[in-house]
Design an enzyme around this catalytic site. Sequence first.
Site, short mmCIF file in Angstrom:
data_model
loop_
_atom_site.label_atom_id
_atom_site.label_comp_id
_atom_site.label_asym_id
_atom_site.label_seq_id
_atom_site.Cartn_x
_atom_site.Cartn_y
_atom_site.Cartn_z
NE ARG A 27 -84.91 -61.46 -43.29
CZ ARG A 27 -84.67 -60.54 -44.22
NH1 ARG A 27 -85.67 -59.87 -44.74
NH2 ARG A 27 -83.45 -60.30 -44.61
CD1 TRP A 75 -83.22 -70.79 -46.08
CD2 TRP A 75 -81.18 -70.08 -46.67
NE1 TRP A 75 -82.94 -71.28 -47.32
CE2 TRP A 75 -81.70 -70.87 -47.71
CE3 TRP A 75 -79.91 -69.55 -46.81
CZ2 TRP A 75 -81.00 -71.13 -48.89
CZ3 TRP A 75 -79.21 -69.79 -47.98
CH2 TRP A 75 -79.75 -70.58 -49.01
CG ASN A 101 -79.64 -62.00 -42.51
OD1 ASN A 101 -79.34 -63.00 -43.16
ND2 ASN A 101 -80.36 -61.01 -43.00
CD GLU A 482 -93.47 -66.26 -61.36
OE1 GLU A 482 -92.27 -66.53 -61.48
OE2 GLU A 482 -93.99 -66.01 -60.25
CE LYS A 486 -94.27 -68.38 -57.56
NZ LYS A 486 -93.50 -67.24 -57.96
CD GLU A 489 -90.82 -70.21 -55.74
OE1 GLU A 489 -91.78 -69.69 -56.36
OE2 GLU A 489 -90.08 -69.58 -55.00
CG HIS A 505 -85.36 -77.27 -81.41
ND1 HIS A 505 -84.91 -77.59 -82.67
CD2 HIS A 505 -86.15 -76.17 -81.56
CE1 HIS A 505 -85.39 -76.71 -83.55
NE2 HIS A 505 -86.16 -75.85 -82.90
CE LYS A 604 -91.41 -62.62 -50.48
NZ LYS A 604 -92.19 -63.19 -51.58
C1 AGP Z 1 -90.18 -66.26 -56.13
O1 AGP Z 1 -91.29 -67.05 -55.96
C2 AGP Z 1 -88.97 -66.78 -55.54
N1 AGP Z 1 -89.12 -67.08 -54.17
C3 AGP Z 1 -87.64 -66.19 -55.96
O2 AGP Z 1 -87.41 -66.66 -57.25
C4 AGP Z 1 -87.46 -64.66 -55.95
O3 AGP Z 1 -88.24 -64.08 -56.94
C5 AGP Z 1 -85.97 -64.34 -56.18
O4 AGP Z 1 -85.22 -64.88 -55.12
C6 AGP Z 1 -85.70 -62.87 -56.32
O5 AGP Z 1 -86.06 -62.17 -55.17
P1 AGP Z 1 -86.13 -60.59 -55.16
O6 AGP Z 1 -87.19 -60.18 -56.10
O7 AGP Z 1 -86.41 -60.23 -53.74
O8 AGP Z 1 -84.78 -60.11 -55.62
#
Ligand code: AGP
Length: 609
Positions: A27, A75, A101, A482, A486, A489, A505, A604
Site C-alpha cells: 500500500r 505512501w 491513511n 496494458e 506493465k 510500472e 499520425h 497498490k
Molecule cells: C496496475 O498495475 C496499477 N498499479 C494501477 O494502474 C491500478 O490498476 C489502478 O490504480 C486502479 O486500481 P483499482 O483497480 O484498485 O481501482
Amino acid sequence: MCGIVGYTGPRAAGPILMEGLKRLEYRGYDSAGIALVDDGGDLFVEKKAGKLANLEIAIADRTPHAAIGLAHTRWATHGRPNDLNAHPHQDCTGEITVIHNGIIENFRDLRDGLAARGHKLTSETDTEALAHMVEEAYAGDLADAVRAALRLAEGAYAIAVMHRGEGDRLVGSRKDVPLVVGLAEGESFLASDVAAILAHTDQVIFLEDGDVADLRPWGVTITDVDGAELQREITTIDWTPEAAEKGGYEHFMLKEIHEQPETLHQTIAGRVTRENHIWLEEFEGFDETIRNIDRVELIACGTAYYAALVGATAIQDWVGIPARATVGSEFRYNPPPLDGRTLVISVTQSGETADTIAPTRLARDRGAPVIAVTNTVGSAITREADRILFLRAGPEIAVAASKTFVAQVTTLVILAAAIAKARGALGAEQELELGAALHALPAGATRALENATGIADLARRYVNSRGFMFVGRGYTYPTALEGALKLKEVSYVHAEGYAAGEMKHGPISLLDAECPLVAVATRSSVYEKLASNVMEGRARDARVIAVATEGDTQIERFADDICWVPDTHEALSPVLAIIPLQLFAYHVAIARGTDVDQPRNLAKSVTVE
Ligand code: AGP
C-alpha cells in the site's frame, strides 16, 4: 495508500504488527513505524524512512514485550518521506499516538489553530494535527476524544489511536478509506486490509464511513461520530492465509501471473452453465433496469480502465447502444449527461480508488443505476452500487495488477453478454459460442503460460532498448495499453501503448532499431489492418515482437520474435494475449534489477485524488 494495523490482546504485539506491515507494504513504502505500550506502561516508538526492512533493522533486539500497539507503512502525501514525517505521530504530552491513511483536507487551518493555542507540531503532516486534536478533547475517555476530534476533521481517513494510560484500548475510525476490525478469541485487530490479519482471524467487520470502533481484547463497540451505538455484521473471510504468501515464487507478481488459470476458474464459476448459457445471479430483479438503459458509461483507472475498454467494446458490439470507458479522474470533473437510463459500471480491483469512487457517487446522485466490478468484499465501491460483481481473484499483493486484469476482462465480457441477453440482443449461437470459449479459458491460460518458457531470454535480449511501442487494434488495443503499462510500472523503461492505426499520425517517428514494436496480433477481425501498420513500423527498422495465435502462418512475415497464445473468442483474446506481456515486463524488470513487487513511487490502492 498507507497501510495501518493495530493489535490488542494477550500475545506479543510487536511481531504481530511487523508481520501485518509486511502484508500491507504494497500500500506504500516511503516509511514505516511502530508504537507499543510495553508491559510496564512505557511507550516505545520507532519510525524509519524507506522500506520496512529499515524499521526491522532499527528495532531488532530492542522491541519491548507489549500487549498493545499500532504500526504504519506510508505512501507520502503531506510532507517528505523522511523519519520525521513517518507515522506514528504523537501529541504534546506523548500520551496519545495516531496512525492515519488518507488526507485531512482542512489540516492547514487545524494546524494553525493548534499552533496558536500553544501546541508544538514537529512534522509536516496532516496526521500530527489529529494527535493534538485528540489531546485537546481528552478528558479520560479515548473514544470520546477521538469522536470529538473527528467532528472537526474534513477529508478522507482511516485512523488508529491509542493512549498510553488506557492499557488495552485501541480506537479506530474511517471515512472514504478502508478499515477492518478483526475479532479472535481474547484479541482484537484493526487493519487497512484483511491480508494483514488473516493469519490470526477470518472474522472481520468492514467498518462503514463515519464508524468509530472502540477495541478491547474481548471485543469491539462501534458508534457513529456522535457516540450513538451501531450494529455491524461480522463477515467470514474465505481467503486462506497462504493466499497472501509467495508460495515458493520469487515475487508476488510472478506468483499472481501463474495463478491466472485458477483465477479464471473462480471468476467464471456459476456464471456459465454446463450447457454454455450465460447466467448472472447478480442480475436477479435487475432486468427491467437493464432493459430501460440507453447508454453505458464505464469508470475506472489504470489497469482497470484498460479492462473497461474491452467491456465497452463488447457492450457496444453486442447490445448495440453507446458504451464508453472513461478514466475516473476525467469523468469526475467533466461528466457526461447522467440519468436513470445511463448504466454506470465502475471497475476497481481494490474498490477503494478515490478517482473511481467519487465519479461513481456523482453518477449515483444523478440517478444512474450502478454496477460495481471489484475484487474486494466490503470495499467502498460496494456501498455505491446497486449490483456488485466480484472478481473472486483472491488477494493481489504485487503493486502491478496481473490476475485481476484477466478477471476484470472476463467478468466484463460476461456482463456484456448478460446485458445483451436481458435485452434480447444476444443470439443463441453467439451465447453458446461465448459460453464454450469461457469454459476453455482457464486451460487456454495454462497453455499460454506453458508457451512462455522463452520469455526470460527474450526480455534479456531486448532489455537495453531505448523504449518500446505497443500496438493493437479493436480488442487487442487495450491489451497493448496494458502491456505497455506493465512494462513501465515494473521496469521503469518507457513504453507507449497505441492504437496501431494511429502510429502513422505521429508516434512512428519514435521507431528505429533501438525502439522495438510490440504487436498484439492475435486472431481478430482487423488482423490484416494491424499487419499493415506493423509493416510500416518494420520499414523504419523497428524490430517486431508479436503476440500471435497458435497456427497463424502469416505472422512470420512481419515479426522477428513471436509469443504464441491459444485461440479464443475475440472478445476474450486480451485475457490470453496479456500473459506473455506480463511475463515480458516481469523479466525485463528482473534483468534491470528493479523492485518488481513494489516499484518506486507507486502504491497498490490509490485513495487520494
Ligand atoms: C496496475 O498495475 C496499477 N498499479 C494501477 O494502474 C491500478 O490498476 C489502478 O490504480 C486502479 O486500481 P483499482 O483497480 O484498485 O481501482
